[in-house]
Design an enzyme around this catalytic site. Structure first.
Site, mmCIF file in Angstrom:
data_model
loop_
_atom_site.group_PDB
_atom_site.id
_atom_site.type_symbol
_atom_site.label_atom_id
_atom_site.label_comp_id
_atom_site.label_asym_id
_atom_site.label_seq_id
_atom_site.Cartn_x
_atom_site.Cartn_y
_atom_site.Cartn_z
ATOM 1 C CG HIS A 122 -1.969 -1.035 1.204
ATOM 2 N ND1 HIS A 122 -2.801 -1.263 0.130
ATOM 3 C CD2 HIS A 122 -2.304 -1.959 2.142
ATOM 4 C CE1 HIS A 122 -3.609 -2.283 0.403
ATOM 5 N NE2 HIS A 122 -3.326 -2.719 1.612
ATOM 6 C CG ASP A 159 -3.442 -8.233 0.746
ATOM 7 O OD1 ASP A 159 -2.652 -8.537 1.647
ATOM 8 O OD2 ASP A 159 -4.439 -7.489 0.933
ATOM 9 C CG HIS A 161 -7.063 -4.736 1.894
ATOM 10 N ND1 HIS A 161 -6.666 -5.658 2.836
ATOM 11 C CD2 HIS A 161 -8.181 -4.152 2.372
ATOM 12 C CE1 HIS A 161 -7.511 -5.637 3.857
ATOM 13 N NE2 HIS A 161 -8.438 -4.733 3.593
ATOM 14 C CG ASP A 243 -5.600 -9.627 3.513
ATOM 15 O OD1 ASP A 243 -5.302 -10.162 2.433
ATOM 16 O OD2 ASP A 243 -5.295 -8.452 3.785
#
Length: 308
Positions: A122, A159, A161, A243
């Protein structure tokens, strides 16, 4: 050859506030889960600061270093924190990933896994966010291209996200293909399918909440793997976030360990076709400790199977 494994004890010194999902225990459970495996365990050195400059400007690097508190914790944004050990954790973790990269590109292992934190996908060019300080996997991609002289590198991110930081750091480089599958809508709100980058080297697969393994696999099989075959990467880097697991508390995808087994095997098979099996994987998210440990173990077992 076995799978090369890298970590750095400094990654355990990045301490977040009580109750924060990105916590020291995450790395501990991964290390415990992998402890019985016959991995090729290797040492590494902290990354030189110059490696950060492959993706981040000097003033940003200075800002993060100067924000490290002498004691307690310092908040960078709503989600991202620093502690006295965070600088050493960031450079130690990046050093472990870059050592994994160098080992695979030297032909000393077919694939490698770096168990590190804080995560990185990120972190944008000059913005820390989402628990991330520096763009670890993007820096590794740039090192592969600029230091090792590769012409085409693929970064695959499963992931839950969107890897907004990796997209930001690599989209201007036509030598890097970035693929992200992720829940959408979900924080950080980026990762729409129409985001393809200035060179068409960004491939986003937004998945609706509740997506299960069959739909996830269909998306990768129908869209991603044909694109990889066209791109013919000389190395595949993996942002391995777990996740998207059905038990993870931060999102609503419904994958299981078997889905991570499947995608790891398919990635390795693609690497066998195009780049002599060269895969370097790095830990990103995963916040249910039991699911994280089981998923990371499943992922690394496939790497070992494929790397033998």
């Amino acid at each position: 050859m076995s799978t090369a494994f890298f970590t750095d004890p400094a990654c355990l010194t990045h301490v977040t506030p009580d109750g924060h999902p990105e916590r020291v225990a995450r790395l501990n459970v991964v290390l415990d889960a992998l402890a019985p495996l016959e991995l090729d365990r290797r040492d590494s050195q902290p990354a030189p600061e110059a490696e950060l400059l492959r993706c981040h400007p000097q003033d940003y690097v200075d800002r993060i270093r100067q924000a490290i508190p002498a004691s307690g914790q310092e908040q960078l944004d709503a989600d991202t924190w620093l502690s006295p050990g965070s600088w050493d954790a960031a450079l130690g973790g990046l050093g472990a990933l870059l050592a994994a990269l160098d080992t695979v590109l030297a032909g000393e292992a077919r694939n490698a896994f770096a168990a590190i934190r804080p995560p990185g996908h990120h972190a944008e060019t000059a913005t820390p966010m989402g628990f991330c300080l520096f763009g670890n996997v993007a820096i590794a991609a740039k090192r592969a291209l600029d230091h090792h002289g590769l012409e085409r590198v693929a970064v695959l991110d499963f992931d839950v996200h969107h890897g907004n930081g990796t997209q930001d750091l690599l989209q201007s480089d036509p030598r890097a293909l970035f693929v992200s599958s992720h829940q959408f809508p979900l924080w950080p709100g980026t990762g729409r399918a129409e985001e393809t980058g200035p060179h068409g080297t960004i491939l986003n697969l937004p998945l609706p909440p509740g997506t299960q393994g069959a739909e996830f696999r269909d998306a990768w099989d129908s869209v991603v793997f044909p694109r990889l075959d066209d791109f013919r990467p000389e190395l595949i880097l993996v942002s391995a976030g777990f996740d998207a697991h059905v038990d993870d508390p931060l999102a609503q995808l419904a994958l299981t360990e078997e889905d991570f087994v499947w995608i790891t095997r398919r990635i390795c098979e693609t690497a066998d076709r195009h780049c002599a099996g060269r895969v370097v994987s790095v830990l990103e998210g995963g916040y249910n400790l039991d699911a994280l440990a089981a998923s990371a173990l499943a992922h690394v077992r496939v790497l070992m199977e494929q790397g033998a």
